[in-house]
Motif scaffolding. Sequence first.
Motif, PDB file in Angstrom:
ATOM      1  N   VAL A  66     -63.561 -21.425   2.076  1.00  0.00           N
ATOM      2  CA  VAL A  66     -62.958 -22.683   1.664  1.00  0.00           C
ATOM      3  C   VAL A  66     -63.487 -23.064   0.288  1.00  0.00           C
ATOM      4  CG1 VAL A  66     -62.748 -25.101   2.245  1.00  0.00           C
ATOM      5  CG2 VAL A  66     -62.778 -23.392   4.042  1.00  0.00           C
ATOM      6  N   LEU A  67     -62.613 -23.609  -0.558  1.00  0.00           N
ATOM      7  CA  LEU A  67     -63.020 -24.012  -1.896  1.00  0.00           C
ATOM      8  C   LEU A  67     -63.819 -25.301  -1.817  1.00  0.00           C
ATOM      9  CD1 LEU A  67     -62.773 -23.467  -4.887  1.00  0.00           C
ATOM     10  CD2 LEU A  67     -60.683 -24.781  -4.912  1.00  0.00           C
ATOM     11  N   GLY A  68     -65.057 -25.260  -2.342  1.00  0.00           N
ATOM     12  CA  GLY A  68     -65.954 -26.393  -2.171  1.00  0.00           C
ATOM     13  C   GLY A  68     -65.602 -27.599  -3.024  1.00  0.00           C
ATOM     14  N   ASN A  69     -65.273 -27.379  -4.293  1.00  0.00           N
ATOM     15  CA  ASN A  69     -65.056 -28.515  -5.177  1.00  0.00           C
ATOM     16  C   ASN A  69     -63.752 -28.364  -5.942  1.00  0.00           C
ATOM     17  OD1 ASN A  69     -66.109 -26.271  -6.370  1.00  0.00           O
ATOM     18  ND2 ASN A  69     -67.023 -27.392  -8.058  1.00  0.00           N
ATOM     19  N   PRO A  70     -62.653 -28.680  -5.312  1.00  0.00           N
ATOM     20  CA  PRO A  70     -61.378 -28.511  -6.009  1.00  0.00           C
ATOM     21  C   PRO A  70     -61.255 -29.483  -7.176  1.00  0.00           C
ATOM     22  CG  PRO A  70     -61.067 -29.585  -3.901  1.00  0.00           C
ATOM     23  CD  PRO A  70     -62.508 -29.241  -3.987  1.00  0.00           C
ATOM     24  N   SER A  71     -60.800 -28.987  -8.306  1.00  0.00           N
ATOM     25  CA  SER A  71     -60.574 -29.870  -9.443  1.00  0.00           C
ATOM     26  C   SER A  71     -59.211 -29.517 -10.022  1.00  0.00           C
ATOM     27  CB  SER A  71     -61.662 -29.687 -10.492  1.00  0.00           C
ATOM     28  OG  SER A  71     -61.638 -28.375 -10.953  1.00  0.00           O
TER      29      SER A  71
END
Lengths: 430, 230
Positions: free
Chosen positions: B31-36
């Motif tokens: 899972v992508l931890g810090n989507p920006s």
Amino acid sequence: MRKLFKDYEVRQYVVQVIFSVTFAFSCTMFELIIFEILGVLNSSSRYFHWKLNLCVILLILVFMVPFYIGYFVVSNIRLLHRQKLLFACVLWLTFMYFFWKLGDPFPILSPKHGILSIEQLISRVGVIGVTLMALLSGFGAVNCPYTYMSYFLRNVTDADILALERRLLQTMDMIISKKKRIAVAHRTMFQRGEVHNKPTGFWGMIKSVTTSVAGSENLSLIQQEVDALEELSRQLFLETADLHATKERIEYSKTFQGKYFNFLGYFFSIYCVWKIFMATINIVFDRVGKTDPVTRGIEITVNYLGIQFDVKFWSQHISFILVGIIIVTSIRGLLITLTKFFYAISSSKSSNVIVLLLAQIMGMYFVSSVLLIRMSMPLEYRTIITEVLGELQFNFYHRWFDVIFLVSALSSILFLYLAHKQAPEKHMAL
Amino acid sequence: MAALDRVKVLVLGDSGVGKSSLVHLLCHNQVLGNPSWTVGCSVDVRIHDYKEGTPEEKTYYIELWDVGGSVGSATSVKSTRAVFYNSLNGIILVHDLTNKKSSQNLYRWSLEALNRDVAPTGVLVTNGDYDREQFADNQIPLLVIGTKLDQIPETKRNEVLTRTAFLAEDFNAEEINLDCTNPRYLAAGSSNAVKLSRFFDKVIEKRYFFKRWQSRFLASRKERDLEEEH
């Protein structure tokens, strides 16, 4: 309203209602000014409507909107979901405290009035609103000619765009090849690791470290290169978008509409320079104009040209037209800026907060523009505003507006100059 | 390892629907931890085994190009984005299950991508309106993915799922509904994983084994025409 919310759904009905109500009441204020000039309606009923309008607007601006902003901000933060109301009240009280403190450094408090009177609230709202107005007009005054006039457009050819696009695609290809290497390395490690990944005590761990240390060092190096390349690709993309936009503007300026706007741009730039000049003079010579431009203009015409004018009759109509134009253009400009701003920063999470913030800004903007419009109106119409708004130090507001206007205009000139200089240098380096 | 062949798949959708999280999940199984916010385009690579489990198994790289932006952007931004639409082999359309507008915008997204890449035989003549026939004739495989499934309360789930089923049918594509923060949805062996794998197989087949794909495509079309007549 639909235009603002076209791409994002703002589900909460309350938010929409608040925004519309704020807007409606602000417009009513302007209508009242126009009625004042035209002499429609009875004088006392006008006074009553003014008071009513002001009360409602202040109520909304100072009490309801900040409360809802606090409420929505808190509901976005997942931690505090339980006691939403409590935290919203806390935020609101903090806001009221700062709001009150705002009044201290300014010479607007006169000891005659009580704590919660209309004058106090208006004075503070006025300060914030005037600052906002001055910032916006300063920036707008400089940005407007810059955007309209094609003199400032850099020359962009198709070849430039193609070259930049090719660089962008090459960068993407490099990123892909590096990511492929990483993926392959991960996969082989994963497959190998399946067999080896049972650390049988101390020695097992040491063995796994030595066998994979070469691989992982390589990987982290490649990962860094990939990050740098991704940053580069983002920059290239933004530059390409910029070039496309410039090319579009160049084409637009060749059409009739473009030429017309170009012409307007020249006018605007003269007007803006004149405004900046006047602001400087006002500050330097510490003078606040007593009579409004219209009457003065007419007086000058009458004196110099010796034409027989019925001053009162004409001044009424001309001031009406002028005030009307000012109101309409400022509303239009504000809404357009708000729409652009909204598109730029909205996301599905925070759209409620943003709408409320915009409603707040809009309300303050309108209240303070009523304050400032007083300057442009002839003497007999000023009285009602003076009556309604109580004994505020109007001169202070005008000076404050001039100061902030000047500061904002100068800084935006500096900013645009730097941005303009940087861009052609970047293209030279290609 | 020998040089693996390459395949390009676009990932399109509105801002904030979860394309970057989805791509990260597909490529790294994490899972992508810090989507920006995605500025421009971000690419990631997934290694896919074509025809897994059969003697014809072969490994391919699938490039997932995640293009950011909104469908209502200015023409200059659209023409900048168009540089990424060259020579694409497949499209993944992503929409947010909690936001109806994002599903409606998928039509415009697909038109934007497909109009750019016009094959000499299948010219898409369109004035921007949506036409179901175009997607029936469309030769680029599509996949519709709905995200944020966990944010839909149980009571509304059926209604939402029927709506998305219609959507996928309009595009003549398979659909997957999942939550990008939970890798369980794409666990090996689940129906979602099977659909995904089938989609990638279709993309690879169309790219490299055109004859085989074409015969299968024509057969399925004939089947559908017969169905419609009845």
